[in-house]
Design a protein around this motif. Structure first.
Motif, PDB file in Angstrom:
ATOM      1  N   MET A   1       0.630  -0.664  -0.214  1.00  0.00           N
ATOM      2  CA  MET A   1       0.214  -0.286  -0.009  1.00  0.00           C
ATOM      3  C   MET A   1       0.809   1.483  -0.403  1.00  0.00           C
ATOM      4  N   SER A   2       0.495   1.876  -0.341  1.00  0.00           N
ATOM      5  CA  SER A   2       1.111   3.701  -0.678  1.00  0.00           C
ATOM      6  C   SER A   2       1.100   4.256   0.428  1.00  0.00           C
ATOM      7  N   GLU A   3       2.132   5.130   0.446  1.00  0.00           N
ATOM      8  CA  GLU A   3       2.084   5.941   1.823  1.00  0.00           C
ATOM      9  C   GLU A   3       0.769   6.927   1.304  1.00  0.00           C
ATOM     10  N   PHE A   4       0.145   7.346   0.626  1.00  0.00           N
ATOM     11  CA  PHE A   4      -0.774   8.141  -0.088  1.00  0.00           C
ATOM     12  C   PHE A   4      -2.254   7.192   0.115  1.00  0.00           C
ATOM     13  N   ALA A   5      -2.470   6.694   0.557  1.00  0.00           N
ATOM     14  CA  ALA A   5      -3.319   5.543   0.452  1.00  0.00           C
ATOM     15  C   ALA A   5      -4.247   6.010   1.107  1.00  0.00           C
ATOM     16  N   PHE A   6      -5.768   6.239   0.361  1.00  0.00           N
ATOM     17  CA  PHE A   6      -6.684   6.636   1.461  1.00  0.00           C
ATOM     18  C   PHE A   6      -7.573   5.234   2.399  1.00  0.00           C
ATOM     19  N   GLU A   7      -7.443   5.084   3.697  1.00  0.00           N
ATOM     20  CA  GLU A   7      -8.634   4.366   4.084  1.00  0.00           C
ATOM     21  C   GLU A   7      -9.232   4.730   5.119  1.00  0.00           C
ATOM     22  N   ALA A   8     -10.804   4.277   3.733  1.00  0.00           N
ATOM     23  CA  ALA A   8     -11.661   4.843   5.356  1.00  0.00           C
ATOM     24  C   ALA A   8     -12.214   4.248   6.498  1.00  0.00           C
ATOM     25  N   SER A   9     -11.616   2.922   7.005  1.00  0.00           N
ATOM     26  CA  SER A   9     -11.588   3.020   8.487  1.00  0.00           C
ATOM     27  C   SER A   9     -11.081   3.359   9.348  1.00  0.00           C
ATOM     28  N   ALA A  10      -9.519   4.419   8.765  1.00  0.00           N
ATOM     29  CA  ALA A  10      -9.257   4.708   9.220  1.00  0.00           C
ATOM     30  C   ALA A  10      -9.903   6.171   9.986  1.00  0.00           C
ATOM     31  N   TRP A  11     -10.150   6.884   9.152  1.00  0.00           N
ATOM     32  CA  TRP A  11     -10.999   7.965   8.924  1.00  0.00           C
ATOM     33  C   TRP A  11     -12.509   7.590  10.422  1.00  0.00           C
ATOM     34  N   GLN A  12     -12.629   6.352  10.232  1.00  0.00           N
ATOM     35  CA  GLN A  12     -14.052   6.133  10.914  1.00  0.00           C
ATOM     36  C   GLN A  12     -13.648   5.911  12.384  1.00  0.00           C
ATOM     37  N   ILE A  13     -12.508   5.310  12.732  1.00  0.00           N
ATOM     38  CA  ILE A  13     -11.917   5.152  13.360  1.00  0.00           C
ATOM     39  C   ILE A  13     -11.297   6.592  14.075  1.00  0.00           C
ATOM     40  N   ARG A  14     -10.413   7.043  13.771  1.00  0.00           N
ATOM     41  CA  ARG A  14     -10.631   8.390  14.232  1.00  0.00           C
ATOM     42  C   ARG A  14     -11.575   9.336  14.808  1.00  0.00           C
ATOM     43  N   ALA A  15     -13.124   9.001  13.314  1.00  0.00           N
ATOM     44  CA  ALA A  15     -14.379  10.401  14.474  1.00  0.00           C
ATOM     45  C   ALA A  15     -14.634   9.425  15.590  1.00  0.00           C
ATOM     46  N   GLN A  16     -14.498   8.094  15.346  1.00  0.00           N
ATOM     47  CA  GLN A  16     -15.405   7.321  17.106  1.00  0.00           C
ATOM     48  C   GLN A  16     -14.290   7.873  18.590  1.00  0.00           C
ATOM     49  N   VAL A  17     -13.197   7.270  18.216  1.00  0.00           N
ATOM     50  CA  VAL A  17     -11.731   8.239  18.969  1.00  0.00           C
ATOM     51  C   VAL A  17     -12.700   9.615  19.657  1.00  0.00           C
ATOM     52  N   ALA A  18     -12.382  10.306  18.703  1.00  0.00           N
ATOM     53  CA  ALA A  18     -12.872  11.469  18.632  1.00  0.00           C
ATOM     54  C   ALA A  18     -13.765  12.518  19.725  1.00  0.00           C
ATOM     55  N   GLY A  19     -15.376  11.341  19.098  1.00  0.00           N
ATOM     56  CA  GLY A  19     -16.345  11.097  19.789  1.00  0.00           C
ATOM     57  C   GLY A  19     -16.544  10.588  21.234  1.00  0.00           C
ATOM     58  N   SER A  20     -15.723   9.843  21.126  1.00  0.00           N
ATOM     59  CA  SER A  20     -16.152   8.800  22.901  1.00  0.00           C
ATOM     60  C   SER A  20     -15.189  10.391  23.809  1.00  0.00           C
ATOM     61  N   ALA A  21     -14.008  10.800  23.148  1.00  0.00           N
ATOM     62  CA  ALA A  21     -12.701  12.354  24.053  1.00  0.00           C
ATOM     63  C   ALA A  21     -14.177  12.667  24.098  1.00  0.00           C
ATOM     64  N   ALA A  22     -14.644  13.362  23.340  1.00  0.00           N
ATOM     65  CA  ALA A  22     -15.980  14.333  23.582  1.00  0.00           C
ATOM     66  C   ALA A  22     -16.250  14.560  24.431  1.00  0.00           C
ATOM     67  N   VAL A  23     -17.020  12.829  25.016  1.00  0.00           N
ATOM     68  CA  VAL A  23     -17.983  12.715  25.884  1.00  0.00           C
ATOM     69  C   VAL A  23     -17.634  12.404  27.162  1.00  0.00           C
ATOM     70  N   ASP A  24     -16.561  11.725  27.920  1.00  0.00           N
ATOM     71  CA  ASP A  24     -15.224  11.947  28.466  1.00  0.00           C
ATOM     72  C   ASP A  24     -14.983  13.396  28.745  1.00  0.00           C
ATOM     73  N   LEU A  25     -14.126  14.221  28.460  1.00  0.00           N
ATOM     74  CA  LEU A  25     -13.774  15.099  29.168  1.00  0.00           C
ATOM     75  C   LEU A  25     -15.574  15.585  29.166  1.00  0.00           C
ATOM     76  N   ASP A  26     -16.186  16.299  28.045  1.00  0.00           N
ATOM     77  CA  ASP A  26     -17.207  16.702  28.961  1.00  0.00           C
ATOM     78  C   ASP A  26     -17.379  16.216  29.840  1.00  0.00           C
ATOM     79  N   GLY A  27     -17.534  15.251  30.596  1.00  0.00           N
ATOM     80  CA  GLY A  27     -18.383  14.449  32.193  1.00  0.00           C
ATOM     81  C   GLY A  27     -16.964  14.786  32.723  1.00  0.00           C
TER      82      GLY A  27
END
Length: 104
Positions: A1-27
Protein backbone atom coordinates in the motif's frame (compact mmCIF):
# COMPACT_ATOMS: atom_id res chain seq x y z
CA UNK A 1 0.00 0.00 0.00
CA UNK A 2 1.25 3.46 -0.90
CA UNK A 3 1.92 6.09 1.77
CA UNK A 4 -0.82 8.12 0.06
CA UNK A 5 -3.45 5.39 0.22
CA UNK A 6 -6.79 6.43 1.64
CA UNK A 7 -8.38 4.18 4.22
CA UNK A 8 -11.99 4.96 5.06
CA UNK A 9 -11.79 2.76 8.16
CA UNK A 10 -8.99 4.89 9.63
CA UNK A 11 -11.13 8.01 9.27
CA UNK A 12 -14.09 6.24 10.88
CA UNK A 13 -11.89 5.19 13.79
CA UNK A 14 -10.63 8.77 14.18
CA UNK A 15 -14.22 9.98 14.31
CA UNK A 16 -15.19 7.34 16.89
CA UNK A 17 -12.20 8.14 19.11
CA UNK A 18 -12.87 11.88 18.89
CA UNK A 19 -16.55 11.34 19.74
CA UNK A 20 -15.63 9.17 22.71
CA UNK A 21 -13.08 11.74 23.88
CA UNK A 22 -15.71 14.49 23.70
CA UNK A 23 -18.08 12.49 25.90
CA UNK A 24 -15.30 11.72 28.41
CA UNK A 25 -14.08 15.32 28.53
CA UNK A 26 -17.62 16.64 29.05
CA UNK A 27 -18.06 14.16 31.90
CA UNK A 28 -14.80 15.24 33.49
CA UNK A 29 -15.82 18.88 33.16
CA UNK A 30 -19.14 18.21 34.89
CA UNK A 31 -17.49 16.16 37.64
CA UNK A 32 -14.83 18.78 38.28
CA UNK A 33 -17.44 21.54 38.51
CA UNK A 34 -18.91 19.70 41.53
CA UNK A 35 -15.62 19.66 43.46
CA UNK A 36 -15.40 21.93 46.51
CA UNK A 37 -18.82 23.53 46.18
CA UNK A 38 -18.53 24.54 49.81
CA UNK A 39 -15.73 26.21 51.69
CA UNK A 40 -14.17 23.51 53.81
CA UNK A 41 -11.11 25.64 54.51
CA UNK A 42 -12.64 27.89 57.12
CA UNK A 43 -15.58 30.27 56.82
CA UNK A 44 -14.65 33.52 58.49
CA UNK A 45 -11.01 32.52 58.31
CA UNK A 46 -9.13 34.86 55.99
CA UNK A 47 -6.63 32.23 54.85
CA UNK A 48 -9.35 29.60 54.36
CA UNK A 49 -11.49 31.96 52.31
CA UNK A 50 -8.52 32.96 50.14
CA UNK A 51 -7.61 29.30 49.53
CA UNK A 52 -11.24 28.60 48.64
CA UNK A 53 -11.44 31.55 46.20
CA UNK A 54 -8.24 30.43 44.48
CA UNK A 55 -9.46 26.84 44.30
CA UNK A 56 -12.76 28.02 42.79
CA UNK A 57 -10.85 30.02 40.18
CA UNK A 58 -8.69 27.01 39.36
CA UNK A 59 -11.72 24.72 39.08
CA UNK A 60 -13.59 27.22 36.93
CA UNK A 61 -10.65 27.60 34.55
CA UNK A 62 -10.04 23.86 34.33
CA UNK A 63 -13.76 23.16 33.77
CA UNK A 64 -13.87 25.67 30.93
CA UNK A 65 -10.70 24.19 29.42
CA UNK A 66 -12.11 20.66 29.54
CA UNK A 67 -15.35 21.88 27.96
CA UNK A 68 -13.38 23.62 25.20
CA UNK A 69 -11.35 20.46 24.52
CA UNK A 70 -14.60 18.47 24.35
CA UNK A 71 -15.87 20.96 21.77
CA UNK A 72 -12.62 20.54 19.82
CA UNK A 73 -13.07 16.77 19.89
CA UNK A 74 -16.65 17.06 18.59
CA UNK A 75 -15.38 19.28 15.81
CA UNK A 76 -12.65 16.75 14.97
CA UNK A 77 -15.29 14.02 14.79
CA UNK A 78 -17.33 16.02 12.28
CA UNK A 79 -14.22 16.92 10.25
CA UNK A 80 -13.12 13.28 10.18
CA UNK A 81 -16.50 12.11 8.92
CA UNK A 82 -16.67 14.93 6.37
CA UNK A 83 -13.10 14.33 5.23
CA UNK A 84 -13.75 10.62 4.83
CA UNK A 85 -16.85 11.25 2.72
CA UNK A 86 -15.03 13.80 0.56
CA UNK A 87 -12.12 11.41 -0.03
CA UNK A 88 -14.50 8.59 -0.96
CA UNK A 89 -16.25 10.92 -3.44
CA UNK A 90 -12.91 12.02 -4.90
CA UNK A 91 -11.76 8.42 -5.26
CA UNK A 92 -14.98 7.44 -6.99
CA UNK A 93 -14.79 10.41 -9.33
CA UNK A 94 -11.07 10.24 -10.13
CA UNK A 95 -10.49 6.50 -9.90
CA UNK A 96 -11.78 5.57 -13.35
CA UNK A 97 -9.40 7.94 -15.16
CA UNK A 98 -6.44 6.26 -13.49
CA UNK A 99 -7.77 2.84 -14.46
CA UNK A 100 -8.28 3.91 -18.06
CA UNK A 101 -12.02 4.66 -17.73
CA UNK A 102 -13.98 7.89 -17.84
CA UNK A 103 -15.37 10.03 -15.04
CA UNK A 104 -18.87 10.21 -16.48
Amino acid sequence: MSEFAFEASAWQIRAQVAGSAAVDLDGLSRALSKVARHNYFGVGCEEGEEVYRKLQTLISTATADLHARASDARSLKVKSLTGSAELVDADQFNGPQYRGGSTS
